[in-house]
Write an enzyme that holds these catalytic residues in place. Structure first.
Site: not given
Ligand SMILES: *Cc1c(COP(=O)(O)O)cnc(C)c1O
Length: 407
Positions: A195, A123, A220, A71
């Site tokens: 982000d 998001y 992503k 962890r």
């Molecule tokens: C998908 C996404 C998230 C969250 O990520 P997860 O891996 O689904 O928890 C946060 N910000 C953006 C812009 C996203 O597209």
């Protein structure tokens, strides 16, 4: 490269320091493949092994070789963290079991009474954690149009500790000025977190523009193959990294070695994948803009996009996400997204395959219609994650779906 097998500088709390990635003068295409990775010194294995392992033998009490418990630190994860730190032009990275796990860890830095300023089109999961989780802990958030810098300044309070932005945003692809917003945050002694999921470090590196923390959903583009969930935080400040590392280890939303391996496999091809995503998205955006059935296209690469100039300055290319407005009803747009075959009807984004979705009926369906329309999210709005298939097949696919909607 990381020195994962002879790192002796592990902090006492066990949070392992990734160390400043070397090869910083090399190009991102080279670092994507090599940063944080070197052949296993014992076997010569080129690829980072999947260290499926929870605990580590100690040579004497407290005498470990950099790892005690997975962890806290796992060698496969360490290599991924070093790779991501290098790609985002940071000194340190921390990985999490999801993008939300990463975002939560930034919010762990806050205390009751603190205030957050966030973009009004962040998001959905970010909006939810701020309004339904941290709000309960007496952390208040003001959502503002972050393209309006006066509005951002006006939203700042003495208690504001964090300014949270995304760019480009979902689904209208608004572009935010990272440098200007970081300055506003810093004038108020707040941290600026970006982000960077939509752009990826291949197209945009917020730390170079003054941001303090970069957040990534590895699910992503960085993973890139729609086969894993993960998140990361990247910083260029050792003390901030240690604070994040404390929460990473204390809260425990860390990725397993197999997930870390999958993302590390993905980052190697990030530059070539992104080049094709961008090329296809640009070609598709131009085709859509000229199409009679389409009333508007939202893609920062188009000169018609209101933030095109800022995007051209801040980004190295314009990305693989675009939205467009079908000149038609909610039902017709639903038919289009249901009839496509090259584009799969699904939420999420950033994989090699093209995806399509209808915000009004899916990702943004929870917003009352009047509010949704006022925010520009019309009934006919369609968002696509442009994959790396042949772009002519995408155009033919959309054309047959438009035809089906007209019948
Ligand atoms: C998908 C996404 C998230 C969250 O990520 P997860 O891996 O689904 O928890 C946060 N910000 C953006 C812009 C996203 O597209």
């Amino acid at each position: 490269m990381s020195d994962r097998h002879d790192e002796g500088e592990t902090a006492d709390d066990g949070a392992d320091a990734v160390g400043s990635p070397d090869g910083g003068d090399r190009h991102i295409e080279t670092r994507a493949i090599h940063a944080g990775q070197e052949p296993d010194p014992e076997t010569g294995a080129l690829m980072t092994p999947i260290h499926a392992n929870s605990t580590y033998k100690q040579d004497g009490p407290g005498e470990h070789r950099g790892y005690e418990y997975s962890r806290t630190g796992n060698p496969t994860r360490t290599d991924l963290e070093a790779n991501l730190a290098s790609l985002e032009s940071g000194s340190h990275a921390r990985c999490f079991s999801s993008g939300m796990g990463a975002i939560n860890t930034v919010l762990n830095l806050l205390s009751a009474g603190d205030h957050v300023v966030a973009g009004d089109d962040v998001y959905g999961g970010t909006h939810r954690i701020l309004t339904q989780v941290y709000d309960e802990y007496d952390v208040d958030t003001t959502f503002v149009d972050t393209t309006d810098h006066d509005a951002v300044r006006a939203a700042m309070r003495d208690e504001t500790e964090l300014v949270w932005i995304e760019t480009p945003t979902n689904p209208l692809m608004n572009v935010n000025d990272i440098g200007a917003l970081a300055d506003i945050a810093h004038e108020g002694d707040a941290l600026c977190a970006v982000d960077n999921t939509f752009a990826t470090p291949y197209l945009q590196r917020p730390l170079e523009h003054g941001a303090d923390i970069v957040s990534q959903s590895l699910t992503k583009y960085l993973g890139g193959h729609s086969d894993t969930i993960g998140g990361a935080l990247i910083v260029d400040d050792e003390e901030l990294d240690e604070r994040l590392g404390f929460y990473q280890n204390s809260v425990g939303a860390t990725p397993g070695p197999f997930d870390s391996f999958l993302v590390l496999r993905g980052t190697k091809t990030l530059p070539v994948r992104m080049d094709r995503h961008c090329e296809n998205a640009m070609s598709l955006a131009e085709w859509l803009e000229d199409h009679d059935d389409v009333s508007r296209v939202y893609y920062p690469g188009l000169e018609s996009h209101p933030d095109h100039e800022l995007a051209a300055e801040q980004m190295d290319d314009f990305g693989g996400m675009l939205s467009f407005e079908l000149d038609g009803t909610l039902e017709e747009a639903s038919t289009v997204v249901s009839e496509t075959e090259v584009f799969t009807l699904a939420e999420s984004l950033g994989g090699v395959e093209s995806l399509i979705e209808q915000p009004a009926a899916m990702t943004h369906a929870a917003i009352p219609r009047e509010e949704r329309l006022a925010a520009g999210l019309t009934d006919g709005l369609i968002r696509v994650s442009v994959g790396i298939e042949h772009v002519d097949d995408m155009k033919a696919d959309l054309q047959q779906a438009f035809d089906a909607a007209r019948q």
